[in-house]
Design an enzyme around this catalytic site. Structure first.
Site, mmCIF file in Angstrom:
data_model
loop_
_atom_site.group_PDB
_atom_site.id
_atom_site.type_symbol
_atom_site.label_atom_id
_atom_site.label_comp_id
_atom_site.label_asym_id
_atom_site.label_seq_id
_atom_site.Cartn_x
_atom_site.Cartn_y
_atom_site.Cartn_z
ATOM 1 N N GLY A 267 -8.384 -23.130 -5.515
ATOM 2 C CA GLY A 267 -9.114 -21.899 -5.270
ATOM 3 C C GLY A 267 -10.268 -22.056 -4.301
ATOM 4 O O GLY A 267 -10.911 -21.069 -3.953
ATOM 5 N N MET B 98 -11.223 -25.057 2.391
ATOM 6 C CA MET B 98 -11.510 -26.322 3.067
ATOM 7 C C MET B 98 -11.237 -26.192 4.554
ATOM 8 O O MET B 98 -10.181 -25.703 4.959
ATOM 9 C CB MET B 98 -10.631 -27.440 2.489
ATOM 10 C CG MET B 98 -10.895 -28.806 3.099
ATOM 11 S SD MET B 98 -9.707 -30.061 2.515
ATOM 12 C CE MET B 98 -8.255 -29.569 3.486
ATOM 13 N N GLY C 88 -12.293 -32.133 10.079
ATOM 14 C CA GLY C 88 -13.461 -32.750 9.484
ATOM 15 C C GLY C 88 -13.839 -34.025 10.212
ATOM 16 O O GLY C 88 -13.149 -34.467 11.134
ATOM 17 N N GLY D 34 -14.256 -38.011 9.901
ATOM 18 C CA GLY D 34 -13.984 -39.219 9.151
ATOM 19 C C GLY D 34 -15.124 -40.201 9.349
ATOM 20 O O GLY D 34 -15.637 -40.353 10.466
ATOM 21 N N TYR E 290 -15.588 -47.398 1.887
ATOM 22 C CA TYR E 290 -16.288 -47.347 3.165
ATOM 23 C C TYR E 290 -17.720 -47.867 3.021
ATOM 24 O O TYR E 290 -18.359 -48.204 4.023
ATOM 25 C CB TYR E 290 -16.346 -45.923 3.719
ATOM 26 C CG TYR E 290 -15.007 -45.284 3.998
ATOM 27 C CD1 TYR E 290 -13.810 -46.008 3.908
ATOM 28 C CD2 TYR E 290 -14.920 -43.939 4.340
ATOM 29 C CE1 TYR E 290 -12.590 -45.404 4.144
ATOM 30 C CE2 TYR E 290 -13.705 -43.336 4.588
ATOM 31 C CZ TYR E 290 -12.540 -44.067 4.476
ATOM 32 O OH TYR E 290 -11.341 -43.455 4.711
ATOM 33 N N HIS F 37 -7.462 -43.436 -3.737
ATOM 34 C CA HIS F 37 -7.328 -43.984 -2.384
ATOM 35 C C HIS F 37 -5.885 -44.369 -2.054
ATOM 36 O O HIS F 37 -5.426 -44.183 -0.936
ATOM 37 C CB HIS F 37 -8.244 -45.193 -2.209
ATOM 38 C CG HIS F 37 -8.701 -45.386 -0.806
ATOM 39 N ND1 HIS F 37 -10.027 -45.554 -0.469
ATOM 40 C CD2 HIS F 37 -8.040 -45.416 0.371
ATOM 41 C CE1 HIS F 37 -10.143 -45.687 0.837
ATOM 42 N NE2 HIS F 37 -8.954 -45.612 1.365
#
Length: 488
Positions: A232, A235, A239, A241, A271, A327
């Site tokens: 819902g 997005m 984007g 990274g 990361y 991941h």
């Protein structure tokens, strides 16, 4: 268009399920109310539809779950702060239910309301029939929520009584909603009967967005369009990274990206930069709720997922995570995902998904979890196009996102100098990177190119003023080598 179809179907789906009603309207309730660990929680697949219901002995719950299965809706069980006991429901004596029903102003307190009620377009509202009316707890629910502009589809359960005027008598409690005439169903109504009834309607019913086609015409350079995830939430399809970005470089990269129009930032535990990403978001000057932040927990964290999730939340320090992924597959991945599901119910994570899951992995995985992943993040670029996997995942009602969209470490130079891509780029007056990212979007694949260079960032989000032709898409498709650039 799909919402309109959905609204029409919902209008017909006014079922009648009962959880607090008896097998007969003239007999006292003697069964003990059913305890349910999911009371007051919200789960489901279709973020625009909610089935909210009140149930004491499980009858209404059964019909509600049937509706949710058919429509892909989320479910929310309305729970009284003071749970109803069997004695409370014995209407042959001066019981609590009798007193409440005889008092039109009675409003039994409820423990909670659905999280993010504003994002639902359609609300199925289920209840048992008590003396010809909805239990007063339904009045509490309607008065506590903002239902303006929503379509409400009441349904009740009863062994013999009909819906009567119970639904119409609720209209004044949510006067700004669109009310659809309700319908009654017996508690033992089979799901097949509900499906048959729905399939008999002269309406195509579709609960999932077509993730192979993005609304690219709604985007403009510096502002990517969004897609509605099955949770819902919206997005952006482009984007930043943040793999390999660390320290102040990461903080400044996030701030630069946001200033250039990026509203999606991707990070991960591995990361080692969640603290910096969170800081960059907080210092950007843009309200938190306007930025979509995704992170991932790693397989070596799956054994103690709660600790891993809490660590992510602490490091990001943003209040909640918009999207959390596994991941890649690993021991205890289902266990870890189920922990993420619990955090969704607590409002600490909004959407959940997985990374590096292919056809076999995703098909096996979704059978073992309650909340369908909203997104799968895989390696995708012109030399590894995931040709069979991408449409398979999209057909499951799951979005696909590309990591390594520009080829990845050690391979980017070769890809960005590819002669076919170079010729197409020259034809449009664009860079090869822009052509690749546009190719992904036209396939319905979300992109998260990484960069610490503001010029490159601006280039990466300036891909909405041109379109690749069908011939150009075919030329790029012919570049596929099934050449994976990382091990998973």
């Amino acid at each position: 268009m799909k919402i309109k179809m959905l609204l029409m179907i919902m209008s017909m789906l006014s079922l009648t399920a009962c959880a607090s009603c008896t097998t007969s309207d003239d007999d006292p309730i003697t069964e003990n109310p059913v305890p349910d660990s999911t009371l007051g929680t919200e789960t489901g697949k279709n973020g625009s539809v909610l089935v909210a219901y009140f149930s004491c002995i499980g009858t209404t719950e059964g019909i509600a779950e049937g509706i949710a299965d058919i429509t892909g809706a989320s479910t929310f069980r309305i729970e009284a702060e003071e749970p109803y006991t069997a004695a409370d429901l014995d209407y042959n004596v001066d019981c609590r239910a009798n007193r409440e029903q005889n008092n039109p102003k009675a409003r039994p307190a409820i423990k909670s309301m659905p999280d993010g009620l504003d994002r639902y377009d359609v609300v199925f509202l289920g209840y048992p029939i008590w003396w010809g009316e909805a239990p007063r707890i339904i009045s509490t629910f309607l008065e506590r929520g903002d239902f303006k502009g929503k379509t409400i589809v009441p349904f009740c359960t009863s062994h013999s009584s009909g819906l009567g005027s119970s639904d119409r008598n609720l209209h004044s409690l949510a006067p700004d909603a669109v009310w659809i005439p309700g319908r009654r169903f017996a508690g033992n109504t089979a799901k097949t009967e509900l499906e048959k009834w729905i399939s008999g309607l002269d309406i195509k019913f579709d609960t999932d967005m077509d993730y192979s086609k993005f609304p690219l015409s709604e985007g403009k350079n510096g502002k990517a369009p969004t897609i509605r995830l099955s949770s819902g939430y919206d997005m952006p399809v482009v984007g930043l990274g943040t793999y390999s970005l660390t320290g102040d470089v990461c903080v400044n990269s996030v701030k630069s990206a946001i200033s250039l129009g990026f509203r999606k930032i991707d990070t991960a535990h591995m990361y080692g930069n969640e603290v910096e990403v969170g800081r960059g978001v907080r210092e950007s000057g843009v309200p938190r709720e306007e930025i979509f932040v995704a992170t991932k927990i790693y397989p070596n964290q799956y054994g103690n997922p709660e600790a891993a999730i809490d660590e992510c939340l602490r490091k990001l320090d943003l209040g909640y995570v918009d999207l959390m992924l596994l991941h890649h597959p690993g021991t205890n991945d289902v266990k870890a995902y189920k922990a993420m599901e619990r955090y969704v119910r607590e409002g600490k994570i909004r959407s959940i998904g997985v990374s590096c899951y292919y056809i076999k992995e995703i098909d096996e995985f979704i059978r073992q979890v309650d909340i369908k992943p909203v997104l799968v993040q895989n390696e995708v670029h012109p030399y590894y196009q995931d040709t069979d996997v991408v449409p398979h995942i999209q057909n499951l009602g799951i979005a696909v996102e590309a990591w390594y969209p520009l080829g990845g470490r050690g391979h980017q130079k070769e890809l960005l100098s590819d002669p076919v891509l170079t010729e197409i780029a020259m034809r449009h007056g664009k860079s090869v990177a822009q052509v690749i990212l546009r190719w992904d979007l036209q396939r319905g694949v979300v992109v998260i190119p990484g960069s610490s260079n503001p010029d490159h960032m601006k280039e990466n989000i300036s891909i909405f003023d041109f379109e690749l032709t069908e011939d150009e898409m075919t030329q790029i498709a012919a570049l596929n080598r099934n050449e994976k650039h990382d091990w998973y």
